[in-house]
Design a protein around this motif. Structure first.
Motif, PDB file in Angstrom:
ATOM      1  N   ASN A   1      31.087  62.232  44.243  1.00  0.00           N
ATOM      2  CA  ASN A   1      30.544  61.466  42.749  1.00  0.00           C
ATOM      3  C   ASN A   1      28.670  60.988  43.223  1.00  0.00           C
ATOM      4  O   ASN A   1      27.615  60.081  43.100  1.00  0.00           O
ATOM      5  CB  ASN A   1      30.861  59.917  42.670  1.00  0.00           C
ATOM      6  CG  ASN A   1      31.047  59.625  41.754  1.00  0.00           C
ATOM      7  OD1 ASN A   1      30.971  60.446  40.732  1.00  0.00           O
ATOM      8  ND2 ASN A   1      31.132  58.572  41.328  1.00  0.00           N
ATOM      9  N   GLY A   2      27.813  62.051  43.446  1.00  0.00           N
ATOM     10  CA  GLY A   2      26.733  61.701  43.857  1.00  0.00           C
ATOM     11  C   GLY A   2      26.385  61.138  45.244  1.00  0.00           C
ATOM     12  O   GLY A   2      26.687  60.484  45.887  1.00  0.00           O
ATOM     13  N   GLU A   3      25.252  61.291  45.419  1.00  0.00           N
ATOM     14  CA  GLU A   3      24.617  60.737  46.778  1.00  0.00           C
ATOM     15  C   GLU A   3      23.021  59.768  45.633  1.00  0.00           C
ATOM     16  O   GLU A   3      22.580  60.215  45.218  1.00  0.00           O
ATOM     17  CB  GLU A   3      24.192  61.848  47.211  1.00  0.00           C
ATOM     18  CG  GLU A   3      24.781  62.170  48.147  1.00  0.00           C
ATOM     19  CD  GLU A   3      24.547  63.505  49.025  1.00  0.00           C
ATOM     20  OE1 GLU A   3      25.479  64.470  49.665  1.00  0.00           O
ATOM     21  OE2 GLU A   3      22.627  63.709  49.246  1.00  0.00           O
ATOM     22  N   THR A   4      23.471  58.606  46.954  1.00  0.00           N
ATOM     23  CA  THR A   4      21.818  57.988  46.908  1.00  0.00           C
ATOM     24  C   THR A   4      20.908  57.482  48.044  1.00  0.00           C
ATOM     25  O   THR A   4      21.270  57.910  48.838  1.00  0.00           O
ATOM     26  CB  THR A   4      22.871  56.247  46.600  1.00  0.00           C
ATOM     27  OG1 THR A   4      23.765  56.331  46.051  1.00  0.00           O
ATOM     28  CG2 THR A   4      21.301  55.446  45.861  1.00  0.00           C
ATOM     29  N   ARG A   5      19.725  57.643  47.930  1.00  0.00           N
ATOM     30  CA  ARG A   5      18.815  57.711  48.816  1.00  0.00           C
ATOM     31  C   ARG A   5      18.981  55.464  49.443  1.00  0.00           C
ATOM     32  O   ARG A   5      18.122  55.002  48.260  1.00  0.00           O
ATOM     33  CB  ARG A   5      17.261  58.072  48.947  1.00  0.00           C
ATOM     34  CG  ARG A   5      17.723  59.607  48.964  1.00  0.00           C
ATOM     35  CD  ARG A   5      16.431  60.277  48.633  1.00  0.00           C
ATOM     36  NE  ARG A   5      15.246  59.927  49.011  1.00  0.00           N
ATOM     37  CZ  ARG A   5      15.205  61.334  49.747  1.00  0.00           C
ATOM     38  NH1 ARG A   5      15.403  62.000  50.839  1.00  0.00           N
ATOM     39  NH2 ARG A   5      13.465  59.982  50.722  1.00  0.00           N
ATOM     40  N   VAL A   6      19.406  55.750  49.877  1.00  0.00           N
ATOM     41  CA  VAL A   6      18.983  54.040  50.770  1.00  0.00           C
ATOM     42  C   VAL A   6      17.896  53.429  51.968  1.00  0.00           C
ATOM     43  O   VAL A   6      18.464  54.125  52.986  1.00  0.00           O
ATOM     44  CB  VAL A   6      20.411  53.201  50.377  1.00  0.00           C
ATOM     45  CG1 VAL A   6      21.440  53.214  49.412  1.00  0.00           C
ATOM     46  CG2 VAL A   6      21.407  53.985  51.922  1.00  0.00           C
ATOM     47  N   ALA A   7      17.685  52.374  51.833  1.00  0.00           N
ATOM     48  CA  ALA A   7      17.282  51.693  52.973  1.00  0.00           C
ATOM     49  C   ALA A   7      17.761  51.368  53.716  1.00  0.00           C
ATOM     50  O   ALA A   7      19.045  50.396  53.406  1.00  0.00           O
ATOM     51  CB  ALA A   7      15.910  50.770  52.612  1.00  0.00           C
ATOM     52  N   ARG A   8      18.387  51.303  55.094  1.00  0.00           N
ATOM     53  CA  ARG A   8      19.399  51.140  55.656  1.00  0.00           C
ATOM     54  C   ARG A   8      18.465  50.769  57.324  1.00  0.00           C
ATOM     55  O   ARG A   8      18.093  51.297  57.880  1.00  0.00           O
ATOM     56  CB  ARG A   8      20.637  52.187  56.548  1.00  0.00           C
ATOM     57  CG  ARG A   8      21.410  51.465  57.604  1.00  0.00           C
ATOM     58  CD  ARG A   8      22.259  52.456  57.787  1.00  0.00           C
ATOM     59  NE  ARG A   8      22.043  54.123  58.338  1.00  0.00           N
ATOM     60  CZ  ARG A   8      22.951  55.180  58.168  1.00  0.00           C
ATOM     61  NH1 ARG A   8      23.973  54.494  58.681  1.00  0.00           N
ATOM     62  NH2 ARG A   8      22.158  55.976  59.273  1.00  0.00           N
ATOM     63  N   LYS A   9      18.207  49.045  57.194  1.00  0.00           N
ATOM     64  CA  LYS A   9      17.791  48.121  58.422  1.00  0.00           C
ATOM     65  C   LYS A   9      15.778  49.533  58.372  1.00  0.00           C
ATOM     66  O   LYS A   9      15.837  50.157  59.610  1.00  0.00           O
ATOM     67  CB  LYS A   9      18.450  48.368  59.795  1.00  0.00           C
ATOM     68  CG  LYS A   9      19.590  47.983  60.053  1.00  0.00           C
ATOM     69  CD  LYS A   9      20.375  47.722  61.139  1.00  0.00           C
ATOM     70  CE  LYS A   9      20.682  47.715  62.081  1.00  0.00           C
ATOM     71  NZ  LYS A   9      21.412  47.400  63.439  1.00  0.00           N
ATOM     72  N   GLY A  10      15.644  49.612  57.300  1.00  0.00           N
ATOM     73  CA  GLY A  10      14.311  49.609  57.055  1.00  0.00           C
ATOM     74  C   GLY A  10      13.980  51.237  57.356  1.00  0.00           C
ATOM     75  O   GLY A  10      13.464  51.582  57.118  1.00  0.00           O
ATOM     76  N   GLU A  11      15.739  52.261  57.292  1.00  0.00           N
ATOM     77  CA  GLU A  11      15.285  53.982  57.452  1.00  0.00           C
ATOM     78  C   GLU A  11      15.914  54.356  56.501  1.00  0.00           C
ATOM     79  O   GLU A  11      16.645  53.789  56.049  1.00  0.00           O
ATOM     80  CB  GLU A  11      16.233  54.106  59.143  1.00  0.00           C
ATOM     81  CG  GLU A  11      15.631  53.377  59.885  1.00  0.00           C
ATOM     82  CD  GLU A  11      14.415  53.994  60.927  1.00  0.00           C
ATOM     83  OE1 GLU A  11      13.742  55.551  60.198  1.00  0.00           O
ATOM     84  OE2 GLU A  11      13.807  53.945  61.926  1.00  0.00           O
ATOM     85  N   LEU A  12      15.389  55.813  56.159  1.00  0.00           N
ATOM     86  CA  LEU A  12      16.343  56.102  55.671  1.00  0.00           C
ATOM     87  C   LEU A  12      17.491  56.686  55.546  1.00  0.00           C
ATOM     88  O   LEU A  12      17.954  57.639  56.344  1.00  0.00           O
ATOM     89  CB  LEU A  12      15.667  57.527  54.627  1.00  0.00           C
ATOM     90  CG  LEU A  12      16.218  58.084  53.599  1.00  0.00           C
ATOM     91  CD1 LEU A  12      16.346  57.942  52.199  1.00  0.00           C
ATOM     92  CD2 LEU A  12      15.874  58.968  53.173  1.00  0.00           C
ATOM     93  N   ALA A  13      18.765  56.443  54.651  1.00  0.00           N
ATOM     94  CA  ALA A  13      20.251  57.214  54.838  1.00  0.00           C
ATOM     95  C   ALA A  13      20.586  57.051  53.115  1.00  0.00           C
ATOM     96  O   ALA A  13      20.250  56.681  52.445  1.00  0.00           O
ATOM     97  CB  ALA A  13      21.032  55.663  55.240  1.00  0.00           C
ATOM     98  N   ILE A  14      21.422  58.106  53.248  1.00  0.00           N
ATOM     99  CA  ILE A  14      22.006  58.751  52.002  1.00  0.00           C
ATOM    100  C   ILE A  14      23.810  58.356  52.023  1.00  0.00           C
ATOM    101  O   ILE A  14      24.102  58.672  53.115  1.00  0.00           O
ATOM    102  CB  ILE A  14      22.651  60.699  52.244  1.00  0.00           C
ATOM    103  CG1 ILE A  14      20.822  60.701  52.598  1.00  0.00           C
ATOM    104  CG2 ILE A  14      22.872  60.827  50.997  1.00  0.00           C
ATOM    105  CD1 ILE A  14      19.639  60.506  51.638  1.00  0.00           C
ATOM    106  N   ASN A  15      24.112  57.240  51.523  1.00  0.00           N
ATOM    107  CA  ASN A  15      25.001  56.514  50.739  1.00  0.00           C
ATOM    108  C   ASN A  15      25.957  58.138  50.497  1.00  0.00           C
ATOM    109  O   ASN A  15      24.780  58.481  48.741  1.00  0.00           O
ATOM    110  CB  ASN A  15      25.196  55.669  50.560  1.00  0.00           C
ATOM    111  CG  ASN A  15      26.490  55.165  49.933  1.00  0.00           C
ATOM    112  OD1 ASN A  15      26.944  55.065  48.687  1.00  0.00           O
ATOM    113  ND2 ASN A  15      25.928  53.597  51.092  1.00  0.00           N
TER     114      ASN A  15
END
Ligand SMILES: CC(C)(COP(=O)(O)OP(=O)(O)OC[C@H]1O[C@@H](n2cnc3c(N)ncnc32)[C@H](O)[C@@H]1OP(=O)(O)O)[C@@H](O)C(=O)NCCC(=O)NCCS
Length: 207
Positions: free
Chosen positions: A171-185
């Motif tokens: 259902n799509g992907e989101t770019r998020v900050a995880r502990k200051g680093e880019l992560a794909i949810n």
């Protein structure tokens, strides 16, 4: 006042699901020593972070207090328009983890997001799949959900595998900050027709 009278005032306390070897129910304060012992023993590798909010990072008493604050807060905020169920999971009588679902404006949206964790020693035995199947059956068959969502970081293959096995679709992907680093949810969505149920779920008092 006995336990049954408390459940009449606070209905979640009356909820108890069984599914194969699992019992799932809201946690009482008397459960928390056992729950905290499992959480403390470790939920994931120290160099990984599977959660959007890194609640497993604090150590010692700070971890325990924040854990209790979160669960007491979820309980206290429960109202028809915004509610979460955090169900403790017992496998063959042993506490193993938590399976939750979180909703907003549920009477209108009829959707909610599942989230879960297991103590590390209980990973990889099929329990994560079973407990997700059980809560999805509860949501669709007993609580009036029309859709269930979930999400996991791209580097969490176990969670993504559980979602796939239970019938969730991408259902799509989101770019998020995880502990200051880019992560794909990776977002996931499940419709009632796609649910792959496990063993029968019994939810006495819930239809
Ligand atoms: C996610 C979690 C609840 C899954 O529970 P589990 O009991 O370990 O899951 P299951 O044993 O039911 O299934 C895991 C599946 O992932 C697969 N898997 C695990 N590691 C994998 C890897 N590195 N690559 C590919 N697949 C993997 C397993 O093969 C299994 O699929 P299969 O039955 O088809 O073989 C558990 O691992 C956990 O608590 N992790 C830490 C917290 C977490 O990530 N929570 C979710 C946040 S989104």
């Amino acid at each position: 006042m006995d336990v049954d009278q408390l459940a009449a005032i606070w209905p979640p306390f009356g909820l108890r699901l069984t599914c194969g070897p699992l019992v799932m129910r809201p946690m009482r304060d008397s459960d928390f020593p056992e729950v905290l012992a499992v959480a403390h023993a470790g939920i994931h590798d120290p160099d990984a972070m599977p959660f959007s909010f890194p609640w497993t990072d604090p150590k010692g008493t700070e971890f325990e207090r924040e854990f209790l604050r979160f669960h007491w807060g979820q309980r206290a905020r429960l109202k028809p328009e915004h509610w979460s169920l955090e169900l403790g999971v017992w496998h063959e009588g042993r506490f193993v983890g938590v399976q939750g679902v979180d909703t907003h404006d549920f009477s209108v949206t009829r959707t909610g997001e599942t989230g879960s964790w297991l103590g590390q020693e209980f990973h990889g035995r099929g329990i994560g799949t079973l407990m997700r199947q059980a809560i999805c059956v509860l949501c669709f068959d007993h609580l009036g959900f029309e859709e269930i969502t979930s999400g996991a970081f791209a580097d969490n293959p176990a969670s993504l595998a559980v979602s796939r096995k239970v019938g969730y679709r991408p259902n799509g992907e989101t770019r998020v900050a995880r502990k200051g680093e880019l992560a794909i949810n990776r977002g996931l969505v499940l419709s009632p027709a796609d649910l792959v149920p496990g063993p029968p779920v019994r939810a006495p008092g819930h239809g």
